[in-house]
Write a protein that holds these residues in place. Structure first.
Motif, PDB file in Angstrom:
ATOM      1  N   LEU A  41       0.824  -1.207   0.000  1.00  0.00           N
ATOM      2  CA  LEU A  41       0.000   0.000   0.000  1.00  0.00           C
ATOM      3  C   LEU A  41       0.860   1.259   0.000  1.00  0.00           C
ATOM      4  O   LEU A  41       0.491   2.277  -0.587  1.00  0.00           O
ATOM      5  CB  LEU A  41      -0.929  -0.006   1.217  1.00  0.00           C
ATOM      6  CG  LEU A  41      -1.891   1.158   1.363  1.00  0.00           C
ATOM      7  CD1 LEU A  41      -2.863   1.215   0.192  1.00  0.00           C
ATOM      8  CD2 LEU A  41      -2.677   1.031   2.669  1.00  0.00           C
ATOM      9  N   ASN A  42       2.027   1.202   0.617  1.00  0.00           N
ATOM     10  CA  ASN A  42       2.902   2.368   0.716  1.00  0.00           C
ATOM     11  C   ASN A  42       3.323   2.869  -0.656  1.00  0.00           C
ATOM     12  O   ASN A  42       3.665   2.089  -1.536  1.00  0.00           O
ATOM     13  CB  ASN A  42       4.150   2.045   1.541  1.00  0.00           C
ATOM     14  CG  ASN A  42       3.841   1.933   3.007  1.00  0.00           C
ATOM     15  OD1 ASN A  42       3.218   2.811   3.580  1.00  0.00           O
ATOM     16  ND2 ASN A  42       4.261   0.839   3.618  1.00  0.00           N
ATOM     17  N   GLY A  43       3.255   4.192  -0.816  1.00  0.00           N
ATOM     18  CA  GLY A  43       3.710   4.795  -2.055  1.00  0.00           C
ATOM     19  C   GLY A  43       2.633   5.604  -2.741  1.00  0.00           C
ATOM     20  O   GLY A  43       1.605   5.957  -2.155  1.00  0.00           O
ATOM     21  N   TYR A  44       2.864   5.880  -4.020  1.00  0.00           N
ATOM     22  CA  TYR A  44       2.008   6.750  -4.814  1.00  0.00           C
ATOM     23  C   TYR A  44       1.082   5.928  -5.705  1.00  0.00           C
ATOM     24  O   TYR A  44       1.532   5.040  -6.428  1.00  0.00           O
ATOM     25  CB  TYR A  44       2.863   7.673  -5.687  1.00  0.00           C
ATOM     26  CG  TYR A  44       3.733   8.606  -4.876  1.00  0.00           C
ATOM     27  CD1 TYR A  44       3.248   9.842  -4.454  1.00  0.00           C
ATOM     28  CD2 TYR A  44       5.033   8.249  -4.530  1.00  0.00           C
ATOM     29  CE1 TYR A  44       4.038  10.704  -3.709  1.00  0.00           C
ATOM     30  CE2 TYR A  44       5.831   9.101  -3.781  1.00  0.00           C
ATOM     31  CZ  TYR A  44       5.327  10.324  -3.375  1.00  0.00           C
ATOM     32  OH  TYR A  44       6.110  11.171  -2.631  1.00  0.00           O
ATOM     33  N   TRP A  45      -0.223   6.255  -5.666  1.00  0.00           N
ATOM     34  CA  TRP A  45      -1.235   5.541  -6.426  1.00  0.00           C
ATOM     35  C   TRP A  45      -2.076   6.528  -7.226  1.00  0.00           C
ATOM     36  O   TRP A  45      -2.516   7.549  -6.700  1.00  0.00           O
ATOM     37  CB  TRP A  45      -2.135   4.736  -5.501  1.00  0.00           C
ATOM     38  CG  TRP A  45      -1.428   3.616  -4.835  1.00  0.00           C
ATOM     39  CD1 TRP A  45      -0.847   3.611  -3.598  1.00  0.00           C
ATOM     40  CD2 TRP A  45      -1.189   2.317  -5.380  1.00  0.00           C
ATOM     41  NE1 TRP A  45      -0.281   2.389  -3.340  1.00  0.00           N
ATOM     42  CE2 TRP A  45      -0.474   1.578  -4.424  1.00  0.00           C
ATOM     43  CE3 TRP A  45      -1.514   1.709  -6.598  1.00  0.00           C
ATOM     44  CZ2 TRP A  45      -0.076   0.259  -4.638  1.00  0.00           C
ATOM     45  CZ3 TRP A  45      -1.116   0.396  -6.810  1.00  0.00           C
ATOM     46  CH2 TRP A  45      -0.412  -0.311  -5.832  1.00  0.00           C
ATOM     47  N   GLU A  46      -2.310   6.184  -8.489  1.00  0.00           N
ATOM     48  CA  GLU A  46      -3.078   7.017  -9.406  1.00  0.00           C
ATOM     49  C   GLU A  46      -4.384   6.321  -9.741  1.00  0.00           C
ATOM     50  O   GLU A  46      -4.394   5.143 -10.095  1.00  0.00           O
ATOM     51  CB  GLU A  46      -2.246   7.233 -10.674  1.00  0.00           C
ATOM     52  CG  GLU A  46      -2.894   8.065 -11.724  1.00  0.00           C
ATOM     53  CD  GLU A  46      -1.981   8.290 -12.929  1.00  0.00           C
ATOM     54  OE1 GLU A  46      -2.294   9.192 -13.709  1.00  0.00           O
ATOM     55  OE2 GLU A  46      -0.970   7.556 -13.095  1.00  0.00           O
ATOM     56  N   GLU A 100     -10.241   1.575  -8.717  1.00  0.00           N
ATOM     57  CA  GLU A 100      -9.077   0.840  -9.185  1.00  0.00           C
ATOM     58  C   GLU A 100      -7.932   1.826  -9.407  1.00  0.00           C
ATOM     59  O   GLU A 100      -8.069   2.782 -10.156  1.00  0.00           O
ATOM     60  CB  GLU A 100      -9.379   0.095 -10.475  1.00  0.00           C
ATOM     61  CG  GLU A 100      -8.215  -0.766 -10.928  1.00  0.00           C
ATOM     62  CD  GLU A 100      -8.514  -1.557 -12.192  1.00  0.00           C
ATOM     63  OE1 GLU A 100      -7.553  -1.866 -12.917  1.00  0.00           O
ATOM     64  OE2 GLU A 100      -9.688  -1.866 -12.443  1.00  0.00           O
ATOM     65  N   TYR A 101      -6.828   1.575  -8.732  1.00  0.00           N
ATOM     66  CA  TYR A 101      -5.638   2.415  -8.830  1.00  0.00           C
ATOM     67  C   TYR A 101      -4.525   1.661  -9.542  1.00  0.00           C
ATOM     68  O   TYR A 101      -4.477   0.435  -9.507  1.00  0.00           O
ATOM     69  CB  TYR A 101      -5.102   2.776  -7.438  1.00  0.00           C
ATOM     70  CG  TYR A 101      -5.985   3.664  -6.614  1.00  0.00           C
ATOM     71  CD1 TYR A 101      -5.759   5.034  -6.556  1.00  0.00           C
ATOM     72  CD2 TYR A 101      -7.032   3.146  -5.857  1.00  0.00           C
ATOM     73  CE1 TYR A 101      -6.544   5.860  -5.776  1.00  0.00           C
ATOM     74  CE2 TYR A 101      -7.828   3.967  -5.078  1.00  0.00           C
ATOM     75  CZ  TYR A 101      -7.577   5.317  -5.037  1.00  0.00           C
ATOM     76  OH  TYR A 101      -8.366   6.135  -4.267  1.00  0.00           O
ATOM     77  N   LYS A 129      -8.127   9.083 -17.538  1.00  0.00           N
ATOM     78  CA  LYS A 129      -6.955   9.082 -18.424  1.00  0.00           C
ATOM     79  C   LYS A 129      -5.838   9.951 -17.866  1.00  0.00           C
ATOM     80  O   LYS A 129      -4.672   9.613 -17.961  1.00  0.00           O
ATOM     81  CB  LYS A 129      -7.339   9.576 -19.821  1.00  0.00           C
ATOM     82  CG  LYS A 129      -8.448   8.769 -20.475  1.00  0.00           C
ATOM     83  CD  LYS A 129      -7.984   7.418 -20.907  1.00  0.00           C
ATOM     84  CE  LYS A 129      -9.099   6.694 -21.638  1.00  0.00           C
ATOM     85  NZ  LYS A 129      -9.025   5.282 -21.559  1.00  0.00           N
ATOM     86  N   VAL A 130      -6.216  11.118 -17.306  1.00  0.00           N
ATOM     87  CA  VAL A 130      -5.235  12.068 -16.772  1.00  0.00           C
ATOM     88  C   VAL A 130      -5.667  12.469 -15.372  1.00  0.00           C
ATOM     89  O   VAL A 130      -6.844  12.741 -15.132  1.00  0.00           O
ATOM     90  CB  VAL A 130      -5.153  13.332 -17.667  1.00  0.00           C
ATOM     91  CG1 VAL A 130      -4.177  14.335 -17.089  1.00  0.00           C
ATOM     92  CG2 VAL A 130      -4.774  12.959 -19.093  1.00  0.00           C
ATOM     93  N   ASN A 131      -4.724  12.497 -14.445  1.00  0.00           N
ATOM     94  CA  ASN A 131      -5.008  12.881 -13.072  1.00  0.00           C
ATOM     95  C   ASN A 131      -4.085  14.015 -12.641  1.00  0.00           C
ATOM     96  O   ASN A 131      -2.870  13.919 -12.817  1.00  0.00           O
ATOM     97  CB  ASN A 131      -4.794  11.694 -12.127  1.00  0.00           C
ATOM     98  CG  ASN A 131      -5.761  10.575 -12.397  1.00  0.00           C
ATOM     99  OD1 ASN A 131      -6.948  10.725 -12.230  1.00  0.00           O
ATOM    100  ND2 ASN A 131      -5.234   9.447 -12.856  1.00  0.00           N
ATOM    101  N   GLU A 132      -4.673  15.051 -12.085  1.00  0.00           N
ATOM    102  CA  GLU A 132      -3.867  16.149 -11.561  1.00  0.00           C
ATOM    103  C   GLU A 132      -3.271  15.811 -10.213  1.00  0.00           C
ATOM    104  O   GLU A 132      -2.248  16.369  -9.818  1.00  0.00           O
ATOM    105  CB  GLU A 132      -4.715  17.416 -11.438  1.00  0.00           C
ATOM    106  CG  GLU A 132      -5.133  17.986 -12.776  1.00  0.00           C
ATOM    107  CD  GLU A 132      -5.951  19.248 -12.621  1.00  0.00           C
ATOM    108  OE1 GLU A 132      -5.981  19.826 -11.520  1.00  0.00           O
ATOM    109  OE2 GLU A 132      -6.547  19.666 -13.611  1.00  0.00           O
ATOM    110  N   THR A 133      -3.936  14.906  -9.473  1.00  0.00           N
ATOM    111  CA  THR A 133      -3.436  14.501  -8.161  1.00  0.00           C
ATOM    112  C   THR A 133      -3.304  12.982  -8.100  1.00  0.00           C
ATOM    113  O   THR A 133      -3.958  12.253  -8.839  1.00  0.00           O
ATOM    114  CB  THR A 133      -4.373  14.957  -7.022  1.00  0.00           C
ATOM    115  OG1 THR A 133      -5.639  14.329  -7.181  1.00  0.00           O
ATOM    116  CG2 THR A 133      -4.533  16.463  -7.004  1.00  0.00           C
ATOM    117  N   VAL A 134      -2.448  12.534  -7.210  1.00  0.00           N
ATOM    118  CA  VAL A 134      -2.307  11.117  -6.905  1.00  0.00           C
ATOM    119  C   VAL A 134      -2.377  10.957  -5.384  1.00  0.00           C
ATOM    120  O   VAL A 134      -2.190  11.925  -4.639  1.00  0.00           O
ATOM    121  CB  VAL A 134      -0.995  10.505  -7.466  1.00  0.00           C
ATOM    122  CG1 VAL A 134      -0.959  10.566  -8.976  1.00  0.00           C
ATOM    123  CG2 VAL A 134       0.220  11.173  -6.899  1.00  0.00           C
TER     124      VAL A 134
END
Length: 138
Positions: free
Chosen positions: A28-33, A128-129, A48-53
Motif C-alpha cells: 500500500l505504501n507509495g504513490y497511487w493514481e 481501481e488504482y 486518463k489524466v489525473n492532476e493529483t495522486v
C-alpha cells in the motif's frame, strides 16, 4: 442434491472473502493514481489524466493518506492535509479506516499487488488504482 447445495453455499462463502494477505499490506505504501471507478450499477468511469495522486504511508497498520500533485521535475506539491488511516481486519477481510476532522469511513481492500490497488466503499463504489510512475522532462 444436498451435497450440491452444500458445495454451492461453501463456494459462495469462500468467494466472499478477500484474497488480500497480511504480508501484502506493505504494498500500500507509495504513490497511487486512480485508473477507474466502477459504480454500484456496474457502469465504469475511466480516468486518463489525473492532476493529483494518492500517497499512502503505513507502518504497524497506522499512517496517513495524502493527495499530492506531481510536478514535471519529479517532485510533488501538497497542501499538507493528511487523512489518518488504520488498517483493520474484520472477518478475514482488510479495510482502510479513515479518520479526519470531517468524518470517519472505511474502504475494503479488494486487491493489492505491486502495481494494482482496488478499494471498495460502503456505497459499493470500487476504485481501481495503478502505481504512479513519475514523469520528467529532464
Amino acid at each position: 442434491m444436498k451435497k450440491i447445495c452444500f458445495l454451492g453455499i461453501a463456494f459462495i462463502l469462500i468467494s466472499c472473502h478477500s484474497n488480500v494477505k497480511k504480508e501484502d499490506l506493505v504494498k500500500l505504501n507509495g504513490y497511487w493514481e486512480i485508473k477507474q471507478v466502477k459504480l454500484a450499477d456496474g457502469e465504469k468511469k475511466d480516468y486518463k489524466v489525473n492532476e493529483t495522486v494518492d500517497f499512502f504511508e503505513v507502518k504497524n497498520n497506522a499512517g496517513f493518506r495524502q493527495k499530492v500533485m506531481p510536478q514535471f521535475d519529479g517532485k510533488f506539491k501538497t497542501n499538507d492535509i493528511k487523512e489518518n488511516i488504520k488498517i483493520i481486519e474484520e472477518n478475514k477481510t482488510f479495510f482502510i479506516q479513515y479518520d479526519t476532522p470531517y468524518g470517519k469511513w472505511k474502504e475494503e481492500i479488494i486487491e493489492i499487488a505491486d502495481s494494482t490497488l482496488v478499494l471498495k466503499n460502503k456505497d459499493k463504489l470500487q476504485y481501481e488504482y495503478k502505481r504512479f510512475v513519475p514523469f520528467s522532462l529532464k
